[in-house]
Design a protein around this motif. Structure first.
Motif, PDB file in Angstrom:
ATOM      1  N   CYS A 198      15.004  12.790   3.437  1.00 64.42           N
ATOM      2  CA  CYS A 198      13.645  13.217   3.808  1.00 64.42           C
ATOM      3  C   CYS A 198      12.943  11.707   3.945  1.00 64.42           C
ATOM      4  CB  CYS A 198      13.001  13.943   2.469  1.00 64.42           C
ATOM      5  SG  CYS A 198      13.313  13.231   1.056  1.00 64.42           S
ATOM      6  N   ARG A 199      13.408  10.547   3.329  1.00 63.13           N
ATOM      7  CA  ARG A 199      12.742   9.358   3.421  1.00 63.13           C
ATOM      8  C   ARG A 199      13.301   8.817   4.749  1.00 63.13           C
ATOM      9  NH1 ARG A 199      15.362   4.672   0.120  1.00 63.13           N
ATOM     10  NH2 ARG A 199      17.162   5.129   1.680  1.00 63.13           N
ATOM     11  N   ASN A 200      14.557   8.874   4.888  1.00 65.08           N
ATOM     12  CA  ASN A 200      14.987   8.221   6.274  1.00 65.08           C
ATOM     13  C   ASN A 200      14.487   8.603   7.392  1.00 65.08           C
ATOM     14  OD1 ASN A 200      16.472   6.756   4.487  1.00 65.08           O
ATOM     15  ND2 ASN A 200      18.272   7.614   4.829  1.00 65.08           N
ATOM     16  N   ALA A 204       6.254   7.846   8.172  1.00 69.38           N
ATOM     17  CA  ALA A 204       5.290   7.284   7.192  1.00 69.38           C
ATOM     18  C   ALA A 204       6.058   6.385   6.176  1.00 69.38           C
ATOM     19  CB  ALA A 204       4.317   8.318   6.635  1.00 69.38           C
ATOM     20  N   CYS A 205       7.406   6.711   5.862  1.00 72.35           N
ATOM     21  CA  CYS A 205       7.994   6.162   4.955  1.00 72.35           C
ATOM     22  C   CYS A 205       8.890   5.032   5.553  1.00 72.35           C
ATOM     23  CB  CYS A 205       9.167   7.138   4.323  1.00 72.35           C
ATOM     24  SG  CYS A 205       9.032   7.768   2.607  1.00 72.35           S
ATOM     25  N   ASN A 206       8.382   3.919   5.998  1.00 73.48           N
ATOM     26  CA  ASN A 206       8.781   3.088   6.763  1.00 73.48           C
ATOM     27  C   ASN A 206       8.766   1.484   6.080  1.00 73.48           C
ATOM     28  OD1 ASN A 206       6.364   1.566   7.315  1.00 73.48           O
ATOM     29  ND2 ASN A 206       5.652   3.141   8.455  1.00 73.48           N
ATOM     30  N   CYS A 207       9.051   1.641   4.696  1.00 71.00           N
ATOM     31  CA  CYS A 207       9.026   0.465   4.105  1.00 71.00           C
ATOM     32  C   CYS A 207      10.261  -0.352   4.324  1.00 71.00           C
ATOM     33  CB  CYS A 207       8.721   0.406   2.533  1.00 71.00           C
ATOM     34  SG  CYS A 207       7.316   1.549   2.205  1.00 71.00           S
ATOM     35  N   THR A 208      10.143  -1.858   4.265  1.00 71.92           N
ATOM     36  CA  THR A 208      11.262  -2.663   4.682  1.00 71.92           C
ATOM     37  C   THR A 208      12.309  -2.437   3.559  1.00 71.92           C
ATOM     38  OG1 THR A 208       9.879  -4.397   4.132  1.00 71.92           O
ATOM     39  CG2 THR A 208      10.476  -4.213   6.461  1.00 71.92           C
ATOM     40  N   SER A 209      11.923  -2.434   2.189  1.00 72.42           N
ATOM     41  CA  SER A 209      12.645  -2.181   1.219  1.00 72.42           C
ATOM     42  C   SER A 209      11.947  -1.132   0.193  1.00 72.42           C
ATOM     43  CB  SER A 209      12.646  -3.586   0.480  1.00 72.42           C
ATOM     44  OG  SER A 209      11.880  -4.016  -0.360  1.00 72.42           O
ATOM     45  N   CYS A 210      12.401  -0.194   0.287  1.00 69.34           N
ATOM     46  CA  CYS A 210      12.209   1.106  -0.643  1.00 69.34           C
ATOM     47  C   CYS A 210      12.337   0.995  -1.984  1.00 69.34           C
ATOM     48  CB  CYS A 210      12.635   2.403   0.095  1.00 69.34           C
ATOM     49  SG  CYS A 210      12.560   3.731  -1.032  1.00 69.34           S
ATOM     50  N   ILE A 211      11.352   1.532  -2.832  1.00 66.90           N
ATOM     51  CA  ILE A 211      11.377   1.143  -4.338  1.00 66.90           C
ATOM     52  C   ILE A 211      12.879   1.796  -4.947  1.00 66.90           C
ATOM     53  CG2 ILE A 211       9.263   0.700  -5.037  1.00 66.90           C
ATOM     54  CD1 ILE A 211       9.031   3.765  -6.068  1.00 66.90           C
ATOM     55  N   PHE A 212      13.291   2.795  -4.158  1.00 65.88           N
ATOM     56  CA  PHE A 212      14.226   3.816  -4.700  1.00 65.88           C
ATOM     57  C   PHE A 212      15.502   3.000  -4.384  1.00 65.88           C
ATOM     58  CE2 PHE A 212      10.842   6.881  -4.808  1.00 65.88           C
ATOM     59  CZ  PHE A 212      11.045   7.209  -6.145  1.00 65.88           C
ATOM     60  N   ASP A 213      15.593   1.956  -3.652  1.00 59.77           N
ATOM     61  CA  ASP A 213      16.963   1.181  -3.407  1.00 59.77           C
ATOM     62  C   ASP A 213      16.843   0.001  -4.267  1.00 59.77           C
ATOM     63  OD1 ASP A 213      17.513   2.736  -1.365  1.00 59.77           O
ATOM     64  OD2 ASP A 213      16.690   1.731   0.211  1.00 59.77           O
ATOM     65  N   THR A 235       6.671  10.459  -6.172  1.00 61.04           N
ATOM     66  CA  THR A 235       6.285   9.302  -5.672  1.00 61.04           C
ATOM     67  C   THR A 235       6.461   9.077  -4.191  1.00 61.04           C
ATOM     68  OG1 THR A 235       7.370   8.427  -7.779  1.00 61.04           O
ATOM     69  CG2 THR A 235       7.272   6.764  -5.968  1.00 61.04           C
ATOM     70  N   ARG A 236       7.230   9.710  -3.528  1.00 57.95           N
ATOM     71  CA  ARG A 236       7.530   9.753  -2.155  1.00 57.95           C
ATOM     72  C   ARG A 236       6.319  10.203  -1.286  1.00 57.95           C
ATOM     73  NH1 ARG A 236       9.093  11.127   2.878  1.00 57.95           N
ATOM     74  NH2 ARG A 236       8.431  13.127   2.584  1.00 57.95           N
ATOM     75  N   ALA A 237       5.887  11.624  -2.055  1.00 59.94           N
ATOM     76  CA  ALA A 237       4.748  12.141  -1.570  1.00 59.94           C
ATOM     77  C   ALA A 237       3.392  11.422  -1.573  1.00 59.94           C
ATOM     78  CB  ALA A 237       4.672  13.505  -2.263  1.00 59.94           C
ATOM     79  N   PHE A 238       3.385  10.639  -2.971  1.00 59.72           N
ATOM     80  CA  PHE A 238       2.139   9.960  -2.914  1.00 59.72           C
ATOM     81  C   PHE A 238       2.220   8.507  -2.027  1.00 59.72           C
ATOM     82  CE2 PHE A 238      -0.218   6.374  -5.273  1.00 59.72           C
ATOM     83  CZ  PHE A 238      -1.315   7.232  -5.383  1.00 59.72           C
ATOM     84  N   HIS A 239       3.471   8.007  -1.685  1.00 61.93           N
ATOM     85  CA  HIS A 239       3.410   6.868  -0.819  1.00 61.93           C
ATOM     86  C   HIS A 239       3.240   7.137   0.601  1.00 61.93           C
ATOM     87  CE1 HIS A 239       6.412   4.183  -3.551  1.00 61.93           C
ATOM     88  NE2 HIS A 239       5.306   4.588  -4.085  1.00 61.93           N
ATOM     89  N   VAL A 240       3.343   8.365   0.933  1.00 62.00           N
ATOM     90  CA  VAL A 240       2.883   8.907   2.290  1.00 62.00           C
ATOM     91  C   VAL A 240       1.639   9.568   2.393  1.00 62.00           C
ATOM     92  CG1 VAL A 240       5.282   9.018   3.194  1.00 62.00           C
ATOM     93  CG2 VAL A 240       4.180  11.187   2.255  1.00 62.00           C
ATOM     94  N   GLY A 242      -2.020  10.461   2.835  1.00 64.93           N
ATOM     95  CA  GLY A 242      -2.863   9.857   3.895  1.00 64.93           C
ATOM     96  C   GLY A 242      -2.352   9.242   5.095  1.00 64.93           C
ATOM     97  N   ARG A 243      -1.146   9.107   4.851  1.00 70.66           N
ATOM     98  CA  ARG A 243      -0.340   8.502   6.208  1.00 70.66           C
ATOM     99  C   ARG A 243       0.444   9.403   6.542  1.00 70.66           C
ATOM    100  NH1 ARG A 243       2.718   4.411   5.711  1.00 70.66           N
ATOM    101  NH2 ARG A 243       3.545   5.062   3.962  1.00 70.66           N
ATOM    102  N   CYS A 244       0.652  10.756   6.122  1.00 72.05           N
ATOM    103  CA  CYS A 244       1.816  11.590   6.514  1.00 72.05           C
ATOM    104  C   CYS A 244       1.219  12.213   7.975  1.00 72.05           C
ATOM    105  CB  CYS A 244       1.928  12.634   5.570  1.00 72.05           C
ATOM    106  SG  CYS A 244       2.529  14.240   6.079  1.00 72.05           S
TER     107      CYS A 244
END
Ligand code: SF4
Ligand code: SF4
Ligand code: SF4
Ligand code: FES
Lengths: 302, 175
Positions: A198-200, A204-213, A235-240, A242-244
């Protein structure tokens, strides 16, 4: 929704191949990203084409739901000039990535493709052959099937079949007693296997380094149990939030069928009612709701 | 379901002492709590105060983490809007927590367990009142059992295996 029946996929497909050929032969693009036919009738998968001889691999049918814009991130530090085919949602994803400073417009060529709505591949896998396949969930509520930004385009505009989102699924959960809500989410998040598909896939989930890594943060963990999975999901839903761009890809690729859009739509609904209607990815100027504020925001914390 | 299931909420409710975590902004709420102390204002000893540079430092995931690790109620507190030491931090806090508080409720967590409040350095009595009320409310609803990571609800692999088998069959039928 009847667009799908009058829409001529073959004609658009021919235009796509001709466009790809022209771009590659002229050297305007070094690579074209589109879709090719997968192993099964309901699978159309991404394809990267570098030679004009290969353009006949490109296809355009009712299963080209996968958003291609996220692939652009991989080429940001190369000399490639990449052309992508982009439906309405892919163009919103493209704007999203530009706004997040994850891709550069001058390295990309966006070829807009008006979209008649894609079919639900997951349902297609279950239904008998030749059965009528329903539209993908996200597509049912799509309000922007035509590209919102493009450098070139193929096909002709379609008429949007949906004007307003349907929040009845979110409202149904809101109406449940607290313990039932919790039991519902537990039952969903015990299914999650933390594959991060789902993240990959998410633009909107495009962080260079994801907190879950980052396993040593001390406050997020890679354990797989209901509690940690739910922590991941929210957490993922919150991170996206407004940007989803509501492409529904996260839910579509989830092997465990976690209803991820129910989380995303809850945030969308609340953002609209608290801070005013917002549509992510329509342009690159409007700031995302959580990256700014208004002094007149609702006050509940006095 | 869980290895804690022998200890139900009712068993422990009788002499239950809630654990409340307060994220207190250094410049206002922490000073407010300090003022409550120096003014000898009494409040029950159930709170743990965690000082943060600004309410905006509180990542909403910290709140969920606290519940995972056995906290019964969380208060996020900072300067009043307009008074943030960093000018705008608490406006961001407000947006985030307006949203995440609604999401926590959507996940089935009792809204009595999480609050966000503006408490200034001069508001010692307000600090006393907010935490006392919160402790009493949480005491009444009992210990938090939700989101706890020691109540390991493990992933049901049987279901996953069954669903993978079903999918494999669909694929096999189709080729
Ligand atoms: S889950 Fe959060 S940190 Fe990870 S990629 Fe998505 S937005 Fe970034
Ligand atoms: S969260 Fe899901 S629907 Fe939203 S942009 Fe990401 S993949 Fe698309
Ligand atoms: S795609 Fe589904 S199973 Fe994989 S991490 Fe996301 S929610 Fe979990
Ligand atoms: S410094 Fe107190 S809320 Fe920002």
């Amino acid at each position: 929704m009847s667009n799908a029946f009058v829409y001529n996929f073959d004609q658009v497909q021919n235009e796509m191949r001709a466009m790809a050929k022209e771009l590659l032969e002229s050297g305007e693009a070094t690579m074209v990203i589109g879709w090719e036919k997968g192993a099964l009738p309901y699978q159309s998968t991404p394809v990267m084409i570098r030679s004009a001889e290969d353009v006949d691999k490109l296809i355009w049918d009712a299963y080209c739901q996968q958003n291609l814009s996220t692939y652009l991130i991989d080429y940001i530090y190369t000399d490639e000039k990449v052309a992508i085919f982009a439906k309405g949602c892919d163009t919103r994803a493209y704007n999203r990535l530009i706004q997040d400073n994850r891709i550069k417009a001058e390295k990309c060529i966006v070829i807009g493709v008006p979209c008649p709505g894609m079919k639900n591949a997951r349902e297609a896998a279950r239904l008998p052959e030749n059965a009528e396949v329903p539209m993908a969930n996200a597509c049912k509520e799509c309000r922007y099937p035509n590209p919102v930004v493009f450098d070139k385009r193929v096909g002709t505009d379609v008429t949007a079949w949906c004007t307003e989102r349907d929040f009845s699924d979110v409202e149904a959960i809101e109406a449940m007693p607290a313990d039932d809500k919790y039991a519902f989410w537990q039952s969903q998040y015990t299914k999650c296997i933390r594959c991060y598909a789902c993240r990959n896939i998410c633009p909107a989930c495009n962080c260079t380094s994801c907190i879950f890594d980052q396993s040593a943060s001390g406050w997020c963990s890679k354990d797989i149990n209901a509690s940690e999975n739910q922590f991941y999901g929210v957490t993922r839903a919150f991170h996206v939030a407004g940007r989803c761009i509501e492409c529904g890809q996260c839910e579509m690729v989830c092997p465990s069928e976690v209803p991820i859009m129910l989380m995303n739509k809850k945030f969308i609904k609340d953002i609209d009612s608290l801070f005013g209607a917002h549509e992510a990815g329509l342009d690159t100027n409007t700031p995302a709701p959580l990256s700014h504020f208004s002094v007149s925001d609702p006050e509940e914390f006095m | 379901m869980s290895d804690n299931s022998v200890k139900t909420a009712n068993d422990v409710a009788e002499n239950f002492e809630p654990k409340i975590l307060v994220f207190a902004c250094n410049w206002c709420t922490y000073a407010g709590a300090d003022l409550a102390g120096t003014s000898r204002l009494q409040y029950p000893p159930n709170v743990r105060i965690l000082r943060v540079p600004c309410s905006c430092r509180v990542n909403p995931q910290f709140v969920i983490r606290a519940f995972q690790r056995g906290i019964d109620g969380v208060l996020v507190a900072g300067c009043h809007p307009g008074d943030c030491h960093y000018t705008t931090g608490n406006y961001y806090t407000r947006r985030r927590f307006l949203l995440i508080n609604r999401m926590m409720e959507y996940m089935g967590i009792d809204p009595k367990r999480f609050h966000t409040r503006w408490i200034s350095g001069a508001e010692g009595p307000k600090f006393q009142q907010v935490v006392t009320e919160m402790i009493e409310e949480v005491r009444a609803i009992g210990p938090n059992r939700k989101l706890r990571d020691d109540m390991k609800v493990t992933v049901n692999t049987d279901d996953i295996v069954a669903s993978v088998e079903a999918d494999t069959k669909v694929v096999a039928d189709n080729v």
